[in-house]
Structures are given as C-alpha cells and as structure tokens.
Design an enzyme around this catalytic site. Sequence first.
Site, short mmCIF file in Angstrom:
data_model
loop_
_atom_site.label_atom_id
_atom_site.label_comp_id
_atom_site.label_asym_id
_atom_site.label_seq_id
_atom_site.Cartn_x
_atom_site.Cartn_y
_atom_site.Cartn_z
N HIS A 248 -17.81 -13.08 21.58
CA HIS A 248 -16.57 -13.08 20.78
C HIS A 248 -16.84 -13.61 19.37
O HIS A 248 -16.47 -12.99 18.37
CB HIS A 248 -15.52 -13.94 21.48
CG HIS A 248 -14.21 -14.02 20.78
ND1 HIS A 248 -13.12 -13.27 21.15
CD2 HIS A 248 -13.79 -14.78 19.72
CE1 HIS A 248 -12.10 -13.54 20.35
NE2 HIS A 248 -12.48 -14.47 19.48
N GLU A 249 -17.50 -14.77 19.29
CA GLU A 249 -17.76 -15.37 17.98
C GLU A 249 -18.79 -14.57 17.19
O GLU A 249 -18.74 -14.54 15.95
CB GLU A 249 -18.18 -16.83 18.14
CG GLU A 249 -17.16 -17.72 18.84
CD GLU A 249 -15.78 -17.66 18.22
OE1 GLU A 249 -15.65 -17.35 17.01
OE2 GLU A 249 -14.79 -17.91 18.95
N HIS A 252 -16.89 -12.02 15.22
CA HIS A 252 -16.38 -12.58 13.96
C HIS A 252 -17.51 -12.69 12.94
O HIS A 252 -17.37 -12.30 11.78
CB HIS A 252 -15.81 -13.98 14.20
CG HIS A 252 -14.45 -14.00 14.83
ND1 HIS A 252 -13.37 -13.36 14.27
CD2 HIS A 252 -14.00 -14.60 15.96
CE1 HIS A 252 -12.30 -13.57 15.03
NE2 HIS A 252 -12.66 -14.32 16.06
N GLU A 278 -10.01 -10.45 14.27
CA GLU A 278 -9.94 -10.51 15.73
C GLU A 278 -10.28 -9.17 16.36
O GLU A 278 -10.78 -9.11 17.48
CB GLU A 278 -8.56 -10.98 16.16
CG GLU A 278 -8.47 -11.46 17.59
CD GLU A 278 -9.29 -12.70 17.87
OE1 GLU A 278 -9.54 -12.99 19.06
OE2 GLU A 278 -9.69 -13.40 16.91
#
Length: 483
Positions: A248-249, A252, A278
């Site tokens: 997820h990170e 980003h 997101e």
Amino acid sequence: MAHQRETEALAQIAGRLGWDQETMMPPGSATQRGEEMAAIEGVLHARRTDPRVGEWLETAEAPDEMGQAALRLIRHSYERTTKLPARLAAELARVTSLSQGTWAKARAANDVAAFLPTFRNVVALKREQAAALADGGDLYDALLDDYEPGTTGRDLADMFGALRPRLVALRDRVLGASHQPITLAGDFNEAGQLKISDALAHAFGYDFNRGRIDKAVHPFSSGSGSDVRITTRTSPTDPFNCFYSTIHEVGHAAYEQGIDQAYLLTPLGQGVSMGVHESQSRIYENQLGRSAPFTGYLFDLMKDTFGDFGVADAAAFHGAVNRVTPGFIRTEADEVQYNLHVLLRFDLERQLIAGTLSPDDLEEAWNTRFAADFGVAVDCPANGILQDVHWPVGLFGYFPTYTLGNVYAGCLNQAMRAAVPDLDDHLAQGKTAQATAWLRENLQTHGGLRTPRDTIKHACGFDPHEGPLLDYLETKFTALYRL
C-alpha cells in the site's frame, strides 16, 4: 517560481520532521518538536502569504501547460493561505503536534477522557480554520479542499450513498455463504516478515536509492521527488498486515517517485490529491497485490521463508488473503467492508465540523453507528474512536479520500486491464512492471498537471464513477465465496 522552489523545499523539511516524529524521535522530545513544527509552519505561512506572491500572480504569464498548471496551483494556495491568520496556522501546527503524543498515550491506555481536552481544542481550531477559509460557505467543504480540490461533501455523500447498498448486500451474502475461506494461523517471525516486505517493495518497483522502509505504529508514506520514505508494521500472528501495508505505502511512494523530474520542488511535483494518491496505493495493494496470480507468487515466498505454514495450496492461500471477517480496525479491513469504515468516519466528521456533534459525544455516536453498520459492539476505545491518528492531528476531510481512491482505483483497473490483457501471466511470476509502467505513463508522471478528476479521466478515458469498483468487488468475491 524561484520563491516557490524554496517554499517547497522547506515544506519537505517539515515533512521530514513529521516522519522522524513517527519513527525515530525520542519520546521525551514531543514538546520541543511541537515548537519546531510551529516555527517552520510560521516561516512557510509567511512565504505563502508574502504580498509579492500576489503581485507576481497579477502579472505572471505562463509559456506552456506546465507553467499554467503551476500558476493555477500557486494561486489556489495563495488565496487559501492568505485567508488564514499566521497566529492560527502556527497554533494549529503546535497543538496538532502535541495532540499526536497525547492521543498515542490515550490510545495505549484506552482512556478517552485523557484525550478529550486536547481533542476539543483541535476541533475548535479546525472549525476556526474552516470558517476563515469558507468565506461563508460550507465549513467541511473548506477543509476537504486541502485533500481533494474541486470535490464537495455533497458530491461525496451522493457517491457514497450509491456505494452503500451494494456493499452491504455483498457483505451479507459473503458472510452468509456456506463456503468460507480458511484463516491463516501460526506465528511468523519479524525477520521473515521484513524479508518478504523488502522483496515485495522491490517487486512493485520501489526505488530504494531514493527511499527507505522503517517501522511505525501507523504505516505511512512521506516525501516526494528524490526522498520518499515509507513505513510498515509487523504482527507475529498476522503477516498480511505487514505485507499489504508495505505494498500500500509503495503505491503512494511510487506515485511520488514516478512524477516527472522536471516538476521537482514545484507545485506540480507531488500527488495532485489524496484521492488520486489513494488510487495508487489501493490498486497496488488490492487489484494487483491481492489478485489470484500475485498471491500465488506470494504463497511461494511464504513457503520459502517460513516452510510449511499450514496452507495447502495457492488457491487456499488466495482465499485466506481475501477472507471477509468482521473487525473493528479500518486499516485491517477487507475490501468488501473497508469502505463502510470510511463512510462512518465521513459522516461523523462532517457533523463535528458542522457543530452538530460535540467531541464529548463522539464516542457514543461512534459506538452506536458501528453497532448499526457492523452488527458488533465496540469493545474498547483503541478499537473505536482512538484507533486512527487522523482526527488527533486535525486531518478533517482526509477520510473520504480513502473511498474516493478506491473508486478511482476501480476505474484505473478497468482501463489498465483493457490495455494490458496478459497482465495476470506476469503477476503470477511476481512481475508487476507492465502494470506499474502503465500507471506511471498514464497517471503518475503527470503529478499535479491536471485537476484530480481530470487526472483520472486522462488515464482511464472516462469520467470516474463507482460502477467499476462495485463490479470488480462483486465479481471477485462471488467467485471466492462460490456465491
């Protein structure tokens, strides 16, 4: 632009102070850090409201699309920032920095009363900020503009209203299904988890020459351009928390690392909005990272690292990764229920900023709404209103961008798979380059060049809407649960 470049550089320094506070800062440094954050925020506010910026904007001419976009963003920032008194900007920075430490202690002790005095102050300051920015308009919209420019609370309420019925219906069908995937069980040592975490970051194209991974209570990504850092966390009984926090990170971070280097330290040199940001983290984590082909690759990594860990095959592992389970924690929620967690927060924070809900009544309102939405009673504040850091640090308007990002990710996934029809063959080998290259070319490289909705429309070829996300979820979980 020279003035703006220095401002952007100072903002990066402020961001690095925030990263350090979450990862490396000694616990006794919180008070001094609050003063440091207030001081640099005061400098930034002075630069952003410098009367010369207004004079330059009156006469500036842009020679190209990049310059026009930069002027649009500088003008937007200047008009907003000049509405905010320097005293209020510095006080917000100081109080929210201190509030973070107070919240962390209250969360550990499950003590809402200990946090309430600080939280009342945060809400009061954010309402004051919203009033200054709104010019008589909607207070919540004024705060939302910091995270998703051009979107209103009413826009989001309409979209979320369309999402909720199909999400609730799908959840009820899934939880009532006769076939239920297995639950992962066992202990998984931290060293093994971090080894796989590192491999996943590499697999998704994270550039370690311009970044690093550390541990934090709440995983996050920080920075842009040539210094983009991420964090993850570990749990001995839940390695998925580590793996998917990392992916997820990385989503980003890949967005920030992928922006055209010509935009570095300009207003275009960062993600255009939190919703678009997101979309990258969620498409990396879910549509790619939780897909059947990629979980097959992850299954092999798990066997190589932990040996026989009690899962028979890749199909069973895919079910375990995507299992739908009632739970309290938003960041640990499955794809079906995650957005319901966000919708709860969106409704409550709109009421807080509107003044129709008092901070003193928030816990009761949260617990009542959670029981209605999820059918279980909140067992402790750390699993309820104290679980997220966003409200303690004043990020009102941030939560809805998580669901907006999921909607954007659904649209991007539909367009990406049409453009890359053999994607699953590559994902099965742990190769994400086709997907990440498509995302970089069509979205990431452009940074803040376009407005958020136009950024998604440019990448997908159609206006964003909730349909592709709902179709993706229904197709995926109907198959998983044999509905």
